[in-house]
Each structure stands twice: as C-alpha cells, then as structure tokens.
Design an enzyme around this catalytic site. Structure first.
Site, PDB file in Angstrom:
ATOM      1  N   SER A   1     127.203  45.732 -52.454  1.00  0.00           N
ATOM      2  CA  SER A   1     128.102  46.248 -51.050  1.00  0.00           C
ATOM      3  C   SER A   1     128.077  45.693 -49.819  1.00  0.00           C
ATOM      4  CB  SER A   1     127.520  47.524 -50.477  1.00  0.00           C
ATOM      5  OG  SER A   1     125.561  46.487 -49.840  1.00  0.00           O
TER       6      SER A   1
ATOM      7  N   TYR B   1     114.255  24.619 -50.404  1.00  0.00           N
ATOM      8  CA  TYR B   1     114.931  25.375 -51.265  1.00  0.00           C
ATOM      9  C   TYR B   1     114.723  25.416 -52.459  1.00  0.00           C
ATOM     10  CZ  TYR B   1     118.656  28.864 -52.247  1.00  0.00           C
ATOM     11  OH  TYR B   1     119.443  30.316 -52.512  1.00  0.00           O
TER      12      TYR B   1
END
Length: 399
Positions: free
Chosen positions: A51, A238
């Site tokens: 989406s 990260y």
C-alpha cells in the site's frame, strides 16, 4: 460539505492526508514507469505490504511495466469521520486498483493483518479461485513496529536502538524545524530478540511455506525482501543496531527459503536497497540528517532516486534485466550508487557541517526530503490541482 485537506505533523510523523493528492501521486508513479517502456517480468504477483513506499512502487512497476496481475495485502483503514480520513495506504490501494483495472489487469486489495494465518488463507483462496491458481513472484515489503506470532498469539514490539553502546548524533524535528542532539540508548538482549521477531525473516519464510504447501507457487517462482545496510556514516544506529540485526535475519531466511524451494527451482533474494524517503526515514534516529546530506550529493550526480525510480531500476535493469549486481552472499545490491567511496566521502564532509543555521536551507537537500515526505500523504504532489470532494464521496470509494 467540501473537505479541506491540510498536512499536519506530530514531530516527525505526518498525520494529515489528501486523498486526491494521493491519486495524483499514484498516477505520477504509473506515468514514470510507462515512460521507461515495458519489460519482461512476472505476470502473477503477490505483494505483502503493497500500500505504500517500496511495496506500492513494486506493484506499480510490475503492473505497468511488465503487465502483471497483482494481489496486495496491507493494513490500515479508510475514512472514519471528516476529521479522520484514514490512512494513505487505503487510498493508494483504491487508486492503484482503478488504474490497473482500466488497463485490463487484476488488482486485488486484501486488507488484513499480514502476519496472521487468516490473511494467508484469504490469499491462498483467492489465488486458487480467481487468480489462475499460481503466483510467479512474491514481494515481501511489510513494515510494522509490532507483530503477533500467529502460532503462539504472543505480540512482539520492535525498537530502533544501538547495540552495546550509547550513540549520540544530530537529528531534526520536522514539525518544529529544529536541529538537536539526540542520544540513542543501547538495546537489551530482549529488545534485540523482539525486533528480530518483528522485522526479521521469520514471517517471510512462513508466507512462502504456506504458499508452497497450498501448491500456489509457480515453477521457478521468485521472491524478494527489501533490506538496507547503509555505510560507515550510519552503521552505529542502523546496520550495527537492532535494525541491522533484523536485516541479518532476513539473510538467514533467504537461505532457508532457497532450500525450501529447490523442488520447484524457486529463488529467494535479499535486495539491499538505497536510502529513500519513507515514513520510516523520518523516525529512524539521526537518519533524516544523513538523508539531507546524501541526497544533496546524489542530486549533483544525477542519481537521487525516489522509491518508484529505485524499484524501477531494480526490476527493469537488475532482477529482470541484464545489469544485476550481486555480492558474495547472493544479495542484489542496487545500493551501490549510495556506497561509492566518493559519494560517502562528500556526504561525510557535508553532514559534518550541517547545523541549526543551515539544515533547512539549500545547503542541504531539505526541500527534496520534505517534498518527498509530504508526497507520502498526498501533499505538494506534482500536477495536483485542488478538486472539491465531499466526505460521502470518499466513503463511497470502492476498495
């Protein structure tokens, strides 16, 4: 009564939505793909998390570039009131379906918790009865902060933290347009494990196993999951943090899926993508500042990419084209542009000079980052012309 659409932010989270702007944005992405021409690719595609961002871009690219029929599984509701118009993904699904069906393509939107067994059953039933019986490509692009294990019922929450040491660095508050120093606490072992449980490769493999057991995977089926490594500039929070540990788990899952799919000559690939503007980009600690510097450098080289541009290059040129770049572990590496030593060196110099006085000026890529960020919810979209729309019209949109 005609609605007014306003972009609203809470810190680095965008909460307002402009449905008609999202329609234009979907159409812009479709046009980008069409402008590149067609290519040979899969024809029956399942996108888990289709989406928004990479998932939506994958669906658009394969539908309008390769002529694929698609199924998307995503979560997030539609309008509830004039003050709560729902999630951007709801409208992206609708407007994608409208455009795909106008060209004779199947575009099925399944709104469900993609981590659940019920969602798997729905997808399998649709594939068997209304999608030709098999899929030849599966995109895993779910992004969630929590996951309930469908077999145990236990719910896990992910965290974005460093591992082993506190990390201090610059960040920006997008709402207040302020530059500040942020402190990132190290994760506990339980937090690391929970993050892997939510964002690692376990659910990807569960999906592929369920599809294989139901015999809805075509011979030589391919599947991809999107990952990110980054570079030395952002590794402390990260790749060497909880997010990196979860991404490493996707590597393990890929190896297991490849073993699972041997009998049908299937292939699972980890795609290490580049830094782009997504909803996650704004809330990952320190990452907005990295983007402000990196984007500026990439723009000067003519190599800055939005998600649709990046995905188009991944599929058209690399995965289904003749310019693949794999590393020694078998991962596809379209992030190679970002990791060019000269790019990282220039980005490092620029980022070290970013401060309160210049972070939101043309010294950085502030305008680019903010425009792309607002585009995610249908604001500041190229080509958008304000269109009167009522709440009733939005409620009556067919998913």
């Amino acid at each position: 009564m005609t609605l007014e659409f306003k972009a609203k932010m809470r810190g680095n989270v965008l909460v307002g939505v402009n449905p008609m702007g999202l329609k234009q944005e979907v159409n812009n992405q479709i046009q980008y793909v069409k402008d590149q021409g067609t290519f040979e690719g899969p024809k029956k595609v399942l996108v888990l998390g289709g989406s928004s961002s990479y998932g939506l871009a994958s669906r658009i690219n394969l539908a309008f570039g390769a002529g694929a029929d698609t199924i998307s599984v995503s979560h997030g509701g539609g309008p509830r009131s004039e003050k709560n118009l729902g999630k951007p993904g709801w409208y992206n699904n609708i407007f994608f379906r409208q455009a795909a069906e106008a060209e004779g393509l199947i575009a099925k939107n399944i709104m469900a918790d993609a981590f659940s067994n019920e969602a798997k059953d729905q997808v399998i039933d649709f594939i068997k009865n209304e999608f030709g019986g098999k899929v030849d490509f599966v995109v895993y692009s779910l992004a969630s902060g929590r996951r309930t294990d469908p077999n145990t019922g236990e719910t896990y929450n992910s965290v974005i933290k460093s591992i082993g040491q506190e990390v201090v660095g610059p960040n920006v508050n997008l709402q207040k347009e302020t530059f500040y120093e942020q402190v990132l606490e190290p994760a506990t072992e339980q937090e690391i494990a929970n993050t892997v449980k939510v964002m690692g490769g376990e659910d990807w493999r569960m999906w592929m196993n369920a599809l294989q057991e139901a015999d809805v995977l075509a011979e030589a089926v391919e599947t991809v999951v999107y990952s990110y490594f980054g570079a030395e500039l952002n590794e402390s929070y990260y790749n060497k943090g909880t997010l990196g540990r979860a991404k490493a788990d996707c590597d393990k899952a890929a190896a297991l899926i490849n073993e699972d799919l041997k009998d049908i000559n299937g292939k699972a690939t980890v795609v290490v993508a580049t830094a782009v503007t997504t909803k996650a980009s704004s809330v990952i600690p320190f990452f907005p500042v990295y983007c402000l510097g990196l984007y500026k450098i990439m723009e000067t080289r003519g190599q800055h990419e939005t998600p649709i541009m990046h995905i188009d290059r991944i599929f058209r040129d690399m995965l289904f084209g003749d310019k693949p770049e794999y590393d020694e572990e078998g991962r596809l590496r379209p992030d190679s542009w970002e990791l060019v030593p000269e790019v990282q060196a220039e980005a490092k110099v620029l980022i070290e000079q970013i401060n309160q006085d210049n972070f939101n000026t043309d010294f950085t890529a502030w305008d680019t980052f903010m425009k792309e960020f607002l585009n995610l919810n249908g604001f500041e979209v190229d080509g958008y012309e304000e269109t009167p729309v009522t709440y009733e019209a939005l409620v009556n949109l067919k998913l």
